[in-house]
Design an enzyme around this catalytic site. Structure first.
Site, short mmCIF file in Angstrom:
data_model
loop_
_atom_site.label_atom_id
_atom_site.label_comp_id
_atom_site.label_asym_id
_atom_site.label_seq_id
_atom_site.Cartn_x
_atom_site.Cartn_y
_atom_site.Cartn_z
N ILE A 30 0.84 -1.21 0.00
CA ILE A 30 0.00 0.00 0.00
C ILE A 30 0.87 1.26 0.00
CG2 ILE A 30 -1.92 1.21 1.11
CD1 ILE A 30 -2.67 -1.44 2.46
N GLU A 153 -9.34 -5.47 11.05
CA GLU A 153 -9.19 -6.70 11.84
C GLU A 153 -9.16 -6.44 13.34
OE1 GLU A 153 -6.64 -9.74 10.50
OE2 GLU A 153 -6.96 -9.28 8.39
N TYR A 177 -1.47 -10.73 14.72
CA TYR A 177 -1.35 -9.53 13.87
C TYR A 177 -2.36 -8.47 14.31
CZ TYR A 177 -2.57 -6.45 9.97
OH TYR A 177 -2.89 -5.34 9.22
N SER A 180 -1.53 -6.89 17.58
CA SER A 180 -0.40 -5.95 17.53
C SER A 180 -0.84 -4.62 16.90
CB SER A 180 0.80 -6.56 16.78
OG SER A 180 0.50 -6.73 15.42
N LYS A 181 -1.73 -4.70 15.90
CA LYS A 181 -2.23 -3.45 15.30
C LYS A 181 -3.13 -2.72 16.31
CE LYS A 181 -1.81 -1.98 11.67
NZ LYS A 181 -0.81 -1.07 11.06
N ARG A 241 -14.82 -11.17 3.43
CA ARG A 241 -13.97 -9.98 3.58
C ARG A 241 -14.59 -8.86 2.75
NH1 ARG A 241 -12.53 -12.78 6.98
NH2 ARG A 241 -10.45 -13.46 7.62
P1 NAD Z 1 3.33 -4.84 3.44
O1 NAD Z 1 3.64 -6.01 4.30
O2 NAD Z 1 3.14 -5.03 1.97
O3 NAD Z 1 4.44 -3.70 3.62
C1 NAD Z 1 4.98 -3.37 4.87
C2 NAD Z 1 6.20 -2.48 4.63
O4 NAD Z 1 6.71 -2.10 5.92
C3 NAD Z 1 7.34 -3.17 3.88
O5 NAD Z 1 7.86 -2.33 2.89
C4 NAD Z 1 8.36 -3.46 4.96
O6 NAD Z 1 9.68 -3.48 4.47
C5 NAD Z 1 8.13 -2.29 5.92
N1 NAD Z 1 8.55 -2.57 7.29
C6 NAD Z 1 8.23 -3.66 8.04
N2 NAD Z 1 8.82 -3.59 9.24
C7 NAD Z 1 9.51 -2.42 9.26
C8 NAD Z 1 10.30 -1.77 10.25
N3 NAD Z 1 10.50 -2.29 11.47
N4 NAD Z 1 10.84 -0.58 9.94
C9 NAD Z 1 10.64 -0.01 8.72
N5 NAD Z 1 9.91 -0.59 7.76
C10 NAD Z 1 9.34 -1.78 8.02
O7 NAD Z 1 2.02 -4.20 4.09
P2 NAD Z 1 0.77 -3.51 3.39
O8 NAD Z 1 -0.20 -4.56 3.00
O9 NAD Z 1 1.23 -2.52 2.40
O10 NAD Z 1 0.13 -2.75 4.65
C11 NAD Z 1 0.60 -1.46 5.01
C12 NAD Z 1 -0.14 -1.00 6.26
O11 NAD Z 1 -1.54 -0.98 6.01
C13 NAD Z 1 0.05 -1.92 7.46
O12 NAD Z 1 0.18 -1.11 8.60
C14 NAD Z 1 -1.22 -2.75 7.51
O13 NAD Z 1 -1.52 -3.13 8.82
C15 NAD Z 1 -2.23 -1.76 6.98
N6 NAD Z 1 -3.40 -2.35 6.29
C16 NAD Z 1 -3.20 -3.26 5.28
C17 NAD Z 1 -4.32 -3.75 4.60
C18 NAD Z 1 -4.18 -4.75 3.47
O14 NAD Z 1 -5.19 -5.24 2.97
N7 NAD Z 1 -2.98 -5.05 3.00
C19 NAD Z 1 -5.61 -3.32 4.96
C20 NAD Z 1 -5.74 -2.40 6.01
C21 NAD Z 1 -4.63 -1.91 6.65
O1 DAU Z 2 -8.77 -6.85 6.61
C1 DAU Z 2 -7.60 -6.14 6.40
C2 DAU Z 2 -6.43 -7.09 6.43
O2 DAU Z 2 -6.48 -7.83 5.21
C3 DAU Z 2 -5.08 -6.41 6.59
O3 DAU Z 2 -5.04 -5.77 7.83
C4 DAU Z 2 -3.94 -7.45 6.49
O4 DAU Z 2 -2.69 -6.79 6.54
C5 DAU Z 2 -4.08 -8.18 5.17
O5 DAU Z 2 -3.10 -9.20 5.08
C6 DAU Z 2 -5.47 -8.80 5.04
O6 DAU Z 2 -5.64 -9.87 6.01
P1 DAU Z 2 -6.42 -11.21 5.62
O7 DAU Z 2 -6.03 -12.28 6.54
O8 DAU Z 2 -7.88 -10.93 5.46
O9 DAU Z 2 -5.80 -11.42 4.14
P2 DAU Z 2 -5.31 -12.73 3.39
O10 DAU Z 2 -5.08 -12.32 1.96
O11 DAU Z 2 -4.19 -13.40 4.09
O12 DAU Z 2 -6.57 -13.68 3.44
C7 DAU Z 2 -7.83 -13.27 2.93
C8 DAU Z 2 -8.83 -14.39 3.21
O13 DAU Z 2 -8.48 -15.51 2.38
C9 DAU Z 2 -8.80 -14.90 4.63
O14 DAU Z 2 -10.13 -15.24 5.01
C10 DAU Z 2 -7.94 -16.16 4.56
C11 DAU Z 2 -8.20 -16.67 3.16
N1 DAU Z 2 -7.09 -17.38 2.51
C12 DAU Z 2 -5.87 -16.75 2.46
C13 DAU Z 2 -4.80 -17.36 1.86
C14 DAU Z 2 -3.45 -16.66 1.82
C15 DAU Z 2 -7.28 -18.61 1.91
O15 DAU Z 2 -8.40 -19.15 1.93
N2 DAU Z 2 -6.22 -19.21 1.30
C16 DAU Z 2 -4.97 -18.64 1.27
O16 DAU Z 2 -4.03 -19.27 0.72
#
Ligand code: NAD
Ligand code: DAU
Length: 377
Positions: A30, A153, A177, A180-181, A241
């Site tokens: 993101i 979450e 996870y 921690s958030k 989701r």
């Molecule tokens: P990601 O795992 O793709 O990226 C995380 C980034 O943080 C990476 O570039 C990593 O190198 C960096 N990082 C990790 N630990 C670090 C540290 N100690 N110091 C400096 N950099 C560090 O994550 P994402 O999916 O892009 O999510 C970004 C943020 O958005 C997170 O806080 C996540 O909780 C939140 N979020 C994600 C989603 C989702 O669907 N992916 C949804 C809602 C909120």
């Molecule tokens: O809801 C927001 C969150 O979405 C973010 O805060 C997290 O950083 C992000 O990783 C995501 O968490 P989820 O656990 O929802 O995402 P994930 O893609 O891991 O899984 C989505 C759904 O799919 C979940 O119900 C688990 C399921 N799943 C996931 C994987 C990787 C499967 O069924 N098979 C799989 O192999």
């Protein structure tokens, strides 16, 4: 005149002083989408502090490498000395905090890094921000914002007929996870309440789009379907989701940063609840359409596997507050967003190859020399 690298960094930071945003975790999924979008749409300069864990990929930011308004700094958010000197040097008007360990399954296998980065790291960042912020002049202090990027979450799991999460829903995190958030969100809240720090928090649902690491559901399924590998659906595939296109999330964050009320929390969502199985079937059909394999449907690859421990059944977001107060709502429909996303993964073979083979990390090793001095990507 030939400038040394140090001189270039200093000149750039002088230029930055008026309108700089410090982004943490900007090499991740993101964060990199956010930086690319904001570099295109805003005049602000961006400093990207990222520790480059397995999830950080500087290649995502190739398009802006060399842009004088962008600087990459390799470092840990928990390194207080580094954060302190960065704040003093670049004097950001805002911090947008993405950096985190983000994958639920990894948090179940080993929560340590989640506590270290998401809790301790956020705490370190807040402490340094608390030291930095009072030193700004009155106007800068009033305008300053610390934006915490959080997740749906933290609210726990919903039953089929429960109302979607609101900003007032009590926190009930279920995975390490999510816990921690939640802990980091509580710290942010406490720094507002106790020290008056001008914080903002966004809680967003599941994002999808380009640059997502293929450990997460959507990119994993696209790539496995492309390669004819099994598509591992956890449990009965009926978990729900809410899915939001990443560009919409980035716009929402920019909107909250620009117009959100300090101390407030905003839920961000796509009004787009889907069962996992439905998502996987949609991906199968799109991969069949874009890369047909002799008439056989990719749906045949769907394999039900052991459920994720403590798997949350349903998330849903009530995103009316951000729409009502800040006039934000998603622009992309799921149908158009998922088509774009599947196409992107199929068309960007080099990115996929680098990420899946791990060679993007070698690229980092050869392009990054671990000197104390910050460096551009
Ligand atoms: P990601 O795992 O793709 O990226 C995380 C980034 O943080 C990476 O570039 C990593 O190198 C960096 N990082 C990790 N630990 C670090 C540290 N100690 N110091 C400096 N950099 C560090 O994550 P994402 O999916 O892009 O999510 C970004 C943020 O958005 C997170 O806080 C996540 O909780 C939140 N979020 C994600 C989603 C989702 O669907 N992916 C949804 C809602 C909120
Ligand atoms: O809801 C927001 C969150 O979405 C973010 O805060 C997290 O950083 C992000 O990783 C995501 O968490 P989820 O656990 O929802 O995402 P994930 O893609 O891991 O899984 C989505 C759904 O799919 C979940 O119900 C688990 C399921 N799943 C996931 C994987 C990787 C499967 O069924 N098979 C799989 O192999």
């Amino acid at each position: 005149m030939r400038l040394t690298r140090t001189a270039i960094v200093r000149v750039t930071c002088f230029y930055f002083m008026q309108n700089t945003i410090l982004v943490t975790g900007g090499a991740g999924f993101i964060g990199s989408n956010f930086i690319l979008q904001r570099m295109e749409r805003d005049a602000a300069s961006i400093v990207n502090l990222d520790g480059l864990t397995y999830a950080g990929n500087l290649r995502n930011l190739d398009a802006i490498a060399g842009n004088p308004r962008y600087e990459f700094v390799h470092g840990d958010i928990g390194d207080r000395g580094l954060v302190r000197s960065l704040l003093q040097r670049c004097r950001p008007r805002a911090i947008v905090h993405f950096a985190a360990e983000s994958h639920v399954d990894r948090s179940i296998r080993g929560p340590d890094d989640f506590i270290r980065t998401n809790v301790d790291g956020t705490f370190a960042l807040l402490e340094e921000t608390r030291a930095y912020w009072p030193g700004l002049d009155e106007r800068e202090r009033a305008d300053f914002r610390f934006l915490q990027v959080s997740t749906d979450e933290v609210y726990g799991s919903l039953g089929p007929d429960d109302r979607p999460f609101r900003e007032t829903t009590a926190y009930a995190p279920n995975s390490p996870y999510a816990a921690s958030k939640a802990a980091s969100d509580h710290l942010v809240r406490a720094y507002r309440h106790t020290y008056g720090l001008p914080t903002l928090t966004t809680n967003c649902s599941n994002n999808y789009g380009r640059f997502q690491f293929p450990e997460k559901l959507i990119p994993l399924m696209i790539l496995n379907a492309r390669d004819g590998k099994p598509l591992p659906v956890y449990g009965d595939g009926q978990n729900v989701r809410d899915w939001l296109y990443v560009e919409d999330h980035c716009e929402a964050i920019a909107t909250v940063l620009a117009r959100g009320r300090a101390g407030e929390t905003y839920n961000v969502g796509g009004w787009n609840e889907k069962k996992n199985l439905e998502i996987v079937e949609t991906i199968c059909d799109l991969v069949d359409e874009f890369a047909p394999r002799g008439g056989a449907s990719r749906r045949e690859l769907i394999t039900f596997v052991k459920d994720r421990p403590g798997h949350d059944r349903r998330y849903a977001m009530d995103a009316r507050k951000i729409e009502r107060e800040l006039n934000w709502k998603p622009k992309e429909t799921f149908e158009s967003g998922i088509r774009k996303t599947v196409r992107w993964y199929l068309e960007n073979e080099e990115w996929v190859r680098d990420v899946t083979s791990g060679s993007y990390r070698k690229w980092i090793e050869t392009h990054y020399s671990p000197e104390a001095e910050p460096r551009r990507s």
